[in-house]
Design a protein around this motif. Structure first.
Motif, PDB file in Angstrom:
ATOM      1  N   SER A   1       1.193   3.397   9.436  1.00  0.00           N
ATOM      2  CA  SER A   1       1.049   1.942   9.509  1.00  0.00           C
ATOM      3  C   SER A   1       1.931   1.267   8.456  1.00  0.00           C
ATOM      4  O   SER A   1       2.440   1.916   7.542  1.00  0.00           O
ATOM      5  CB  SER A   1      -0.417   1.558   9.275  1.00  0.00           C
ATOM      6  OG  SER A   1      -0.755   1.752   7.914  1.00  0.00           O
ATOM      7  N   ASP A   2       2.097  -0.026   8.570  1.00  0.00           N
ATOM      8  CA  ASP A   2       2.910  -0.774   7.612  1.00  0.00           C
ATOM      9  C   ASP A   2       2.408  -0.601   6.187  1.00  0.00           C
ATOM     10  O   ASP A   2       3.175  -0.694   5.238  1.00  0.00           O
ATOM     11  CB  ASP A   2       2.907  -2.260   7.971  1.00  0.00           C
ATOM     12  CG  ASP A   2       3.703  -2.556   9.232  1.00  0.00           C
ATOM     13  OD1 ASP A   2       4.477  -1.667   9.651  1.00  0.00           O
ATOM     14  OD2 ASP A   2       3.547  -3.644   9.789  1.00  0.00           O
ATOM     15  N   TRP A   3       1.087  -0.390   6.045  1.00  0.00           N
ATOM     16  CA  TRP A   3       0.482  -0.286   4.712  1.00  0.00           C
ATOM     17  C   TRP A   3       0.237   1.156   4.301  1.00  0.00           C
ATOM     18  O   TRP A   3      -0.216   1.414   3.190  1.00  0.00           O
ATOM     19  CB  TRP A   3      -0.848  -1.052   4.693  1.00  0.00           C
ATOM     20  CG  TRP A   3      -0.674  -2.445   5.194  1.00  0.00           C
ATOM     21  CD1 TRP A   3      -0.161  -3.502   4.497  1.00  0.00           C
ATOM     22  CD2 TRP A   3      -0.995  -2.943   6.489  1.00  0.00           C
ATOM     23  NE1 TRP A   3      -0.151  -4.627   5.282  1.00  0.00           N
ATOM     24  CE2 TRP A   3      -0.652  -4.322   6.518  1.00  0.00           C
ATOM     25  CE3 TRP A   3      -1.542  -2.366   7.634  1.00  0.00           C
ATOM     26  CZ2 TRP A   3      -0.846  -5.121   7.643  1.00  0.00           C
ATOM     27  CZ3 TRP A   3      -1.721  -3.156   8.758  1.00  0.00           C
ATOM     28  CH2 TRP A   3      -1.366  -4.509   8.752  1.00  0.00           C
ATOM     29  N   GLY A   4       0.508   2.101   5.183  1.00  0.00           N
ATOM     30  CA  GLY A   4       0.289   3.503   4.878  1.00  0.00           C
ATOM     31  C   GLY A   4       1.506   4.136   4.222  1.00  0.00           C
ATOM     32  O   GLY A   4       2.516   3.467   3.949  1.00  0.00           O
ATOM     33  N   PRO A   5       1.461   5.441   3.966  1.00  0.00           N
ATOM     34  CA  PRO A   5       2.574   6.122   3.299  1.00  0.00           C
ATOM     35  C   PRO A   5       3.832   6.228   4.148  1.00  0.00           C
ATOM     36  O   PRO A   5       4.937   6.345   3.612  1.00  0.00           O
ATOM     37  CB  PRO A   5       2.008   7.516   3.008  1.00  0.00           C
ATOM     38  CG  PRO A   5       0.536   7.404   3.197  1.00  0.00           C
ATOM     39  CD  PRO A   5       0.310   6.317   4.190  1.00  0.00           C
ATOM     40  N   GLY A   6       3.668   6.223   5.490  1.00  0.00           N
ATOM     41  CA  GLY A   6       4.773   6.524   6.395  1.00  0.00           C
ATOM     42  C   GLY A   6       6.086   5.820   6.118  1.00  0.00           C
ATOM     43  O   GLY A   6       7.127   6.480   5.946  1.00  0.00           O
ATOM     44  N   PRO A   7       6.114   4.485   6.093  1.00  0.00           N
ATOM     45  CA  PRO A   7       7.386   3.800   5.871  1.00  0.00           C
ATOM     46  C   PRO A   7       8.079   4.190   4.572  1.00  0.00           C
ATOM     47  O   PRO A   7       9.299   4.378   4.538  1.00  0.00           O
ATOM     48  CB  PRO A   7       6.980   2.322   5.870  1.00  0.00           C
ATOM     49  CG  PRO A   7       5.753   2.272   6.726  1.00  0.00           C
ATOM     50  CD  PRO A   7       5.024   3.543   6.420  1.00  0.00           C
ATOM     51  N   LYS A   8       7.310   4.342   3.482  1.00  0.00           N
ATOM     52  CA  LYS A   8       7.904   4.713   2.196  1.00  0.00           C
ATOM     53  C   LYS A   8       8.352   6.167   2.194  1.00  0.00           C
ATOM     54  O   LYS A   8       9.411   6.507   1.638  1.00  0.00           O
ATOM     55  CB  LYS A   8       6.903   4.465   1.070  1.00  0.00           C
ATOM     56  CG  LYS A   8       6.625   2.982   0.821  1.00  0.00           C
ATOM     57  CD  LYS A   8       5.671   2.788  -0.344  1.00  0.00           C
ATOM     58  CE  LYS A   8       5.435   1.301  -0.604  1.00  0.00           C
ATOM     59  NZ  LYS A   8       4.509   1.076  -1.745  1.00  0.00           N
ATOM     60  N   VAL A   9       7.559   7.043   2.812  1.00  0.00           N
ATOM     61  CA  VAL A   9       7.942   8.451   2.914  1.00  0.00           C
ATOM     62  C   VAL A   9       9.219   8.590   3.731  1.00  0.00           C
ATOM     63  O   VAL A   9      10.138   9.332   3.365  1.00  0.00           O
ATOM     64  CB  VAL A   9       6.799   9.277   3.537  1.00  0.00           C
ATOM     65  CG1 VAL A   9       7.280  10.680   3.924  1.00  0.00           C
ATOM     66  CG2 VAL A   9       5.619   9.376   2.568  1.00  0.00           C
ATOM     67  N   LYS A  10       9.277   7.878   4.837  1.00  0.00           N
ATOM     68  CA  LYS A  10      10.453   7.894   5.704  1.00  0.00           C
ATOM     69  C   LYS A  10      11.713   7.483   4.934  1.00  0.00           C
ATOM     70  O   LYS A  10      12.728   8.178   4.953  1.00  0.00           O
ATOM     71  CB  LYS A  10      10.228   6.960   6.892  1.00  0.00           C
ATOM     72  CG  LYS A  10      11.431   6.719   7.798  1.00  0.00           C
ATOM     73  CD  LYS A  10      11.066   5.722   8.883  1.00  0.00           C
ATOM     74  CE  LYS A  10      12.296   5.236   9.645  1.00  0.00           C
ATOM     75  NZ  LYS A  10      12.922   6.320  10.428  1.00  0.00           N
TER      76      LYS A  10
END
Length: 336
Positions: free
Chosen positions: A38-47
């Motif tokens: 999600s926008d607030w989860g780790p995914g975007p930053k990890v990516k």
């Protein structure tokens, strides 16, 4: 755990892709639970962090929960597009290995520091957290101080729990009760069901009902109140410390045998234990990092209850008994 903002926004299954992917660029597909990306989860930053080092594009594909993740991988089998699965936990890894879909990672995991220790040739730990009853201190002045008090307490003070058939927290509670009550677990469930407002498919639905005030308690994590302290500047929501101890969840990632990008998958698994990845976890996934971070944890984490005793069943024991114990739970809860 999962991004708390996701539960409040009631988002559906998500897929996180780059806007455009060059034809000659390497690509890595990671299956995970929806709140991770999600926008607030780790995914975007990890990516973003991994793409800076790998010269590749990371495609995250989201499903509801860790249990749903394993179910999807079983259905897709060798035809799965996943290179990496991120979001199973130690209660599911033996069953995952039995599918024959995963391969040994071959990387050094000595950086991982998990309470009680964890080392596995196939799966890499990336965070952990103890399950807990989280309560609203404004509406519940005398929270349970033990699992026994939760089971035998005032039936008018409701709790929202998750389904062990579809949710890793739900499975965690099932194993927590079994760890404490043993053969008496069915009787404990029969008594506890009087306090259960509802059983949700996953964590996001349960926590959303709790924060909307539908019940004063929810099955979540000891780390959950840190979110409210950091993001909402409130100590209203607290985790109850139980005298018997708490069951731990260790979340893991693994590489698929059928992957066409095996070296890239191994790079990602190694990256999951790096300070860059681990620094992202505490304030996006609201879990404890599995290895060293670049920055100290926020002060809110020092205000959380300290666990004196940790419960964790072996993956083999869970794999052998999970279905039988779920049937036992269904019978006790009269949900067959």
């Amino acid at each position: 755990m999962k991004s708390l903002k996701l539960s409040l926004a009631a988002l559906s299954t998500l897929v996180l892709f780059s806007p455009a992917e060059a034809q000659d660029q390497k690509s890595l597909t990671v299956y995970t639970y929806e709140s991770f990306l999600s926008d607030w989860g780790p995914g975007p930053k990890v990516k973003a962090a991994f793409e800076k080092t790998c010269g590749c594009t990371v495609n995250f594909v989201g499903v509801a929960d860790g249990v749903a993740l394993l179910t999807r991988l079983k259905l897709e089998g060798q035809s799965s597009k996943a290179d990496v699965a991120l979001g199973l936990d130690t209660n599911l890894i033996e069953e995952a290995k039995q599918t024959g879909l995963f391969e040994e990672h071959g990387i050094d995991t000595s950086a991982a520091k998990i309470p009680g220790g964890f080392k596995d040739k196939t799966f890499v730990p990336y965070d952990y957290g103890h399950f807990a009853v989280v309560y609203d201190s404004e509406t519940l002045k005398n929270p349970p101080k033990s699992l026994k008090e939760l089971v035998e307490g005032d039936a008018s003070q409701k709790i929202v729990i998750e389904d062990p058939r579809t949710s890793t927290p739900g499975l965690g509670l099932l194993l927590w009760v079994k760890s404490v009550y043993g053969d008496k677990a069915p009787e404990a469930w029969s008594q506890l069901k009087n306090r259960v407002l509802t059983v949700t498919p996953g964590w996001s639905e349960a926590y959303g009902l709790f924060t909307k005030g539908e019940a004063p308690m929810v099955l979540s994590y000891i780390t959950s109140p840190a979110y409210h302290m950091v993001e909402e500047k409130t100590e209203r929501y607290k985790a109850a410390k139980f005298e018997e101890g708490h069951y731990i969840q260790i979340e893991v990632a693994g590489a698929l045998k059928a992957s066409q990008n095996k070296e890239l998958a191994r790079e990602f698994l190694a990256f999951a234990l790096s300070p860059e990845f681990q620094t992202i976890i505490p304030t996006t996934n609201w879990m404890m990092p599995a290895a060293a971070t670049k920055d100290p944890l926020p002060e809110a984490f020092s205000k959380l209850p300290e666990v004196d005793k940790t419960f964790l069943m072996s993956p083999d024991e869970v794999a052998k008994n999970r279905q039988a114990w779920i049937r036992e739970w269904l019978a006790a809860m009269s949900m067959q």
